[in-house]
Design a protein around this motif. Sequence first.
Motif, PDB file in Angstrom:
ATOM      1  N   GLU A  68       0.849  -1.192   0.000  1.00 12.88           N
ATOM      2  CA  GLU A  68       0.000   0.000   0.000  1.00 12.88           C
ATOM      3  C   GLU A  68       0.885   1.242   0.000  1.00 12.88           C
ATOM      4  O   GLU A  68       1.725   1.422   0.869  1.00 12.88           O
ATOM      5  CB  GLU A  68      -0.901   0.007   1.239  1.00 12.88           C
ATOM      6  N   GLY A  69       0.715   2.085  -0.976  1.00 15.10           N
ATOM      7  CA  GLY A  69       1.506   3.301  -1.096  1.00 15.10           C
ATOM      8  C   GLY A  69       2.932   3.004  -1.499  1.00 15.10           C
ATOM      9  O   GLY A  69       3.737   2.585  -0.680  1.00 15.10           O
ATOM     10  N   SER A  70       3.246   3.161  -2.747  1.00 13.94           N
ATOM     11  CA  SER A  70       4.587   2.869  -3.251  1.00 13.94           C
ATOM     12  C   SER A  70       5.107   4.022  -4.094  1.00 13.94           C
ATOM     13  O   SER A  70       4.331   4.737  -4.729  1.00 13.94           O
ATOM     14  CB  SER A  70       4.570   1.610  -4.123  1.00 13.94           C
ATOM     15  N   VAL A  71       6.404   4.168  -4.075  1.00  7.75           N
ATOM     16  CA  VAL A  71       7.089   5.090  -4.970  1.00  7.75           C
ATOM     17  C   VAL A  71       7.995   4.235  -5.844  1.00  7.75           C
ATOM     18  O   VAL A  71       8.740   3.393  -5.350  1.00  7.75           O
ATOM     19  CB  VAL A  71       7.911   6.134  -4.193  1.00  7.75           C
ATOM     20  N   ILE A  72       7.899   4.458  -7.144  1.00  8.90           N
ATOM     21  CA  ILE A  72       8.674   3.684  -8.099  1.00  8.90           C
ATOM     22  C   ILE A  72       9.349   4.647  -9.070  1.00  8.90           C
ATOM     23  O   ILE A  72       8.746   5.632  -9.496  1.00  8.90           O
ATOM     24  CB  ILE A  72       7.772   2.707  -8.886  1.00  8.90           C
ATOM     25  N   PHE A  73      10.603   4.356  -9.402  1.00 11.31           N
ATOM     26  CA  PHE A  73      11.261   5.108 -10.460  1.00 11.31           C
ATOM     27  C   PHE A  73      12.085   4.151 -11.288  1.00 11.31           C
ATOM     28  O   PHE A  73      12.394   3.045 -10.863  1.00 11.31           O
ATOM     29  CB  PHE A  73      12.114   6.264  -9.908  1.00 11.31           C
ATOM     30  N   THR A  92       5.890   3.332   1.008  1.00 10.77           N
ATOM     31  CA  THR A  92       5.947   4.619   1.704  1.00 10.77           C
ATOM     32  C   THR A  92       6.478   4.464   3.121  1.00 10.77           C
ATOM     33  O   THR A  92       7.274   5.287   3.583  1.00 10.77           O
ATOM     34  CB  THR A  92       4.543   5.266   1.740  1.00 10.77           C
ATOM     35  N   GLU A  93       6.081   3.390   3.808  1.00  8.08           N
ATOM     36  CA  GLU A  93       6.525   3.211   5.203  1.00  8.08           C
ATOM     37  C   GLU A  93       8.042   3.092   5.299  1.00  8.08           C
ATOM     38  O   GLU A  93       8.640   3.534   6.276  1.00  8.08           O
ATOM     39  CB  GLU A  93       5.844   1.997   5.834  1.00  8.08           C
ATOM     40  N   ALA A  98      12.824   7.074   9.861  1.00  2.00           N
ATOM     41  CA  ALA A  98      13.851   8.055  10.253  1.00  2.00           C
ATOM     42  C   ALA A  98      15.252   7.615   9.845  1.00  2.00           C
ATOM     43  O   ALA A  98      16.060   8.437   9.385  1.00  2.00           O
ATOM     44  CB  ALA A  98      13.794   8.299  11.758  1.00  2.00           C
ATOM     45  N   ASN A  99      15.586   6.332  10.014  1.00  2.00           N
ATOM     46  CA  ASN A  99      16.922   5.851   9.626  1.00  2.00           C
ATOM     47  C   ASN A  99      17.130   5.946   8.126  1.00  2.00           C
ATOM     48  O   ASN A  99      18.223   6.282   7.657  1.00  2.00           O
ATOM     49  CB  ASN A  99      17.131   4.412  10.091  1.00  2.00           C
ATOM     50  N   GLN A 100      16.091   5.640   7.362  1.00  2.00           N
ATOM     51  CA  GLN A 100      16.173   5.747   5.901  1.00  2.00           C
ATOM     52  C   GLN A 100      16.453   7.193   5.500  1.00  2.00           C
ATOM     53  O   GLN A 100      17.273   7.444   4.630  1.00  2.00           O
ATOM     54  CB  GLN A 100      14.861   5.260   5.260  1.00  2.00           C
ATOM     55  N   TRP A 101      15.768   8.129   6.136  1.00  2.00           N
ATOM     56  CA  TRP A 101      15.982   9.539   5.816  1.00  2.00           C
ATOM     57  C   TRP A 101      17.401   9.975   6.153  1.00  2.00           C
ATOM     58  O   TRP A 101      18.033  10.697   5.383  1.00  2.00           O
ATOM     59  CB  TRP A 101      14.959  10.414   6.553  1.00  2.00           C
ATOM     60  N   ALA A 102      17.919   9.542   7.284  1.00  2.00           N
ATOM     61  CA  ALA A 102      19.281   9.932   7.675  1.00  2.00           C
ATOM     62  C   ALA A 102      20.288   9.420   6.642  1.00  2.00           C
ATOM     63  O   ALA A 102      21.164  10.173   6.201  1.00  2.00           O
ATOM     64  CB  ALA A 102      19.608   9.385   9.060  1.00  2.00           C
ATOM     65  N   ASP A 103      20.162   8.144   6.246  1.00  2.00           N
ATOM     66  CA  ASP A 103      21.071   7.586   5.234  1.00  2.00           C
ATOM     67  C   ASP A 103      20.925   8.309   3.900  1.00  2.00           C
ATOM     68  O   ASP A 103      21.919   8.618   3.236  1.00  2.00           O
ATOM     69  CB  ASP A 103      20.795   6.094   5.028  1.00  2.00           C
TER      70      ASP A 103
END
Length: 186
Positions: A68-73, A92-93, A98-103
């Motif tokens: 549910e809720g995906s970003v694809i490129f 999306t999750e 937070a760890n994903q954003w920091a990396d």
Amino acid sequence: MMDDGFMSSTPDPQRDTNSSGQQVGTEERLAAVEARVEALENAASEPSEANGFWVVDTLHKQRDQLPEGSVIFGGDLDAAGGHYSYQWQRPTEVLTDANQWADSFERLTALAHPVRGAILRRLLQSSAQVSDLIAEELVTSTSTAYHHLNALSQAGWIKKSGSGTYEIAPTRVIPLLTIISASEDH
């Protein structure tokens, strides 16, 4: 016409003759070219599925197969002497963790310098050695080159071969261009 329905770009000597075997005049040939250009321009401006939200439409059709809720490129291109096909999908999750954003911000920080941008843009053309970057005046010295190359390398954007040549890591070519595309004024 070629078998696949596209017109050949190879000149056809018979195309420039009329039924009596004489060459067609310049004005007639120009009018024919203008008519073909107009037809191509009109076809390009007509709405089509390709001009719509075809990626989003495809996602909706496959919704039961994706979280549910995906970003694809993704992308498919020729650059730096190679062919790159790549796609990436994340729920999306995962992207809002937070760890994903920091990396991610550590990798993005490595891009946020004009000299590094110039180096990456250059490496999209072909691999290069430090001496190439200096000769092309992308950097002013060897130490400056290594400073920026090390930052890009540590963030995973580039890699160095045994011969001292730097290139964009193959799995980072499409993501890099996606970032550039995503940062355009939409």
